[in-house]
Design a protein around this motif. Sequence first.
Motif, short mmCIF file in Angstrom:
data_model
loop_
_atom_site.label_atom_id
_atom_site.label_comp_id
_atom_site.label_asym_id
_atom_site.label_seq_id
_atom_site.Cartn_x
_atom_site.Cartn_y
_atom_site.Cartn_z
N ILE A 11 0.84 -1.19 0.00
CA ILE A 11 0.00 0.00 0.00
C ILE A 11 0.87 1.25 0.00
CG2 ILE A 11 -1.65 1.34 1.38
CD1 ILE A 11 -2.92 -1.21 2.28
N VAL A 12 0.45 2.24 -0.77
CA VAL A 12 1.06 3.57 -0.73
C VAL A 12 0.09 4.50 -0.02
CG1 VAL A 12 1.77 5.56 -2.11
CG2 VAL A 12 2.42 3.26 -2.83
N VAL A 13 0.61 5.27 0.94
CA VAL A 13 -0.19 6.30 1.61
C VAL A 13 0.36 7.66 1.19
CG1 VAL A 13 -0.90 7.29 3.82
CG2 VAL A 13 -0.70 4.80 3.58
N ILE A 14 -0.47 8.42 0.46
CA ILE A 14 -0.07 9.78 0.07
C ILE A 14 -0.35 10.71 1.24
CG2 ILE A 14 -0.43 11.68 -1.54
CD1 ILE A 14 -1.57 9.68 -3.53
N GLY A 15 0.67 11.45 1.67
CA GLY A 15 0.53 12.33 2.82
C GLY A 15 0.44 11.52 4.11
N CYS A 16 1.46 10.71 4.36
CA CYS A 16 1.42 9.79 5.50
C CYS A 16 1.53 10.50 6.83
CB CYS A 16 2.51 8.73 5.37
SG CYS A 16 4.20 9.38 5.48
N GLY A 17 2.03 11.76 6.83
CA GLY A 17 2.18 12.48 8.10
C GLY A 17 3.09 11.72 9.05
N TYR A 18 2.72 11.73 10.32
CA TYR A 18 3.57 11.04 11.30
C TYR A 18 3.24 9.56 11.42
CZ TYR A 18 -0.37 11.55 14.60
OH TYR A 18 -1.59 11.49 15.21
N GLY A 19 2.23 9.09 10.64
CA GLY A 19 2.00 7.65 10.57
C GLY A 19 0.76 7.13 11.25
N ARG A 20 -0.22 7.99 11.54
CA ARG A 20 -1.38 7.51 12.30
C ARG A 20 -2.22 6.51 11.52
NH1 ARG A 20 -6.41 10.96 12.74
NH2 ARG A 20 -6.66 11.93 10.70
N GLU A 21 -2.41 6.71 10.19
CA GLU A 21 -3.11 5.71 9.40
C GLU A 21 -2.25 4.46 9.19
OE1 GLU A 21 -4.98 9.39 9.13
OE2 GLU A 21 -3.10 9.04 8.04
N THR A 22 -0.97 4.68 8.97
CA THR A 22 -0.06 3.55 8.77
C THR A 22 -0.02 2.65 9.99
OG1 THR A 22 1.29 4.85 7.24
CG2 THR A 22 2.34 2.93 8.24
N LEU A 23 -0.12 3.21 11.18
CA LEU A 23 -0.12 2.41 12.40
C LEU A 23 -1.22 1.37 12.37
CD1 LEU A 23 0.99 1.94 15.29
CD2 LEU A 23 -0.68 3.65 16.07
N ARG A 24 -2.37 1.72 11.80
CA ARG A 24 -3.50 0.78 11.72
C ARG A 24 -3.38 -0.18 10.53
NH1 ARG A 24 -4.57 1.65 16.82
NH2 ARG A 24 -5.19 3.80 17.25
N LEU A 25 -2.83 0.35 9.43
CA LEU A 25 -2.77 -0.44 8.21
C LEU A 25 -1.62 -1.45 8.20
CD1 LEU A 25 -3.46 2.30 5.50
CD2 LEU A 25 -4.87 0.28 5.95
N ALA A 26 -0.47 -1.03 8.66
CA ALA A 26 0.75 -1.83 8.49
C ALA A 26 0.65 -3.24 9.07
CB ALA A 26 1.95 -1.09 9.08
N PRO A 27 0.05 -3.44 10.24
CA PRO A 27 -0.02 -4.82 10.76
C PRO A 27 -0.88 -5.76 9.92
CG PRO A 27 -0.36 -3.20 12.52
CD PRO A 27 -0.44 -2.45 11.23
N LEU A 28 -1.68 -5.19 9.01
CA LEU A 28 -2.61 -6.01 8.22
C LEU A 28 -2.08 -6.34 6.84
CD1 LEU A 28 -5.89 -4.03 9.03
CD2 LEU A 28 -4.93 -5.99 10.26
N VAL A 29 -0.94 -5.72 6.43
CA VAL A 29 -0.46 -5.86 5.05
C VAL A 29 1.03 -6.16 5.03
CG1 VAL A 29 -2.25 -4.29 4.21
CG2 VAL A 29 0.01 -3.37 4.78
N ASP A 30 1.55 -6.37 3.82
CA ASP A 30 2.97 -6.71 3.67
C ASP A 30 3.87 -5.50 3.85
OD1 ASP A 30 5.16 -8.54 2.80
OD2 ASP A 30 5.26 -7.13 1.12
N ARG A 31 3.52 -4.37 3.20
CA ARG A 31 4.36 -3.17 3.30
C ARG A 31 3.53 -1.93 3.03
NH1 ARG A 31 9.17 -1.67 4.50
NH2 ARG A 31 9.56 -3.87 4.94
N VAL A 32 3.92 -0.84 3.71
CA VAL A 32 3.34 0.48 3.47
C VAL A 32 4.45 1.43 3.06
CG1 VAL A 32 2.11 2.44 4.45
CG2 VAL A 32 1.48 0.13 5.14
N TYR A 33 4.25 2.09 1.92
CA TYR A 33 5.14 3.15 1.46
C TYR A 33 4.45 4.47 1.78
CZ TYR A 33 7.41 -0.61 -1.11
OH TYR A 33 8.05 -1.78 -1.43
#
Length: 218
Positions: free
Chosen positions: A54-76
């Motif tokens: 998954i690519v997150v545009i405008g990831c900021g400090y990572g609040r969405e990534t914190l929820r997404l990353a444990p469910l997927v292979d990789r977050v950019y």
Amino acid sequence: MDDTIRSNLSVWKRLQDENYFENHPCYKGISDFGGQEAIQAIEWFVPIREQMKIVVIGCGYGRETLRLAPLVDRVYGIDVNETILKKAVDYLAARNVNNFTPVLAEAFAEDVPEGIDLVFSIVVMQHLTRDLVRNYFLHLAKKLSPGGGFVVQFLDEPGVDHEKTDASNTGGGEPSISWSPWQLVDLARNAKLQFVELRTQLVTEAALWHWAYFRKQE
């Protein structure tokens, strides 16, 4: 990269260097506030799978990534400068998230690999010029795997002249750009993506959120 895109990125570099999230009243600083809406929005359209990239545009400090990353292979995570990307790396590492790759906005077209399954963004597109949004969609669409897609939120406010290129950005603060449904259809077509679905929410008395799902043909 044209001057309009550079100008918009410059505004956000300055805001992030001035501790945007720490000072913004809605974000409550660098904290675990929010992020779950990312899961809900994506699963409106596609199931989240553990092998996804998954690519997150405008990831900021990572609040969405914190929820997404444990469910997927990789977050950019794409954002404007090293300041905010370092905050994201530190914030996520402290919470045992180790499958996050930071990507500078100026280099995303080169640094994001092919084989992406999903591009996600929330509360970002309204703060970017239309040219920069189109640039993201055009280049990231080429990175998608067949059947991969975009789940992205856009703002739509009443009384806005949608024919204007961009809303004014007075005082060097956050731009506020409104998108109509037909402009989103055009955005998908320009990126050679299939416009699949739009879900619209009334988020305030004077603002709609359009959640757009665009997909690359299989």
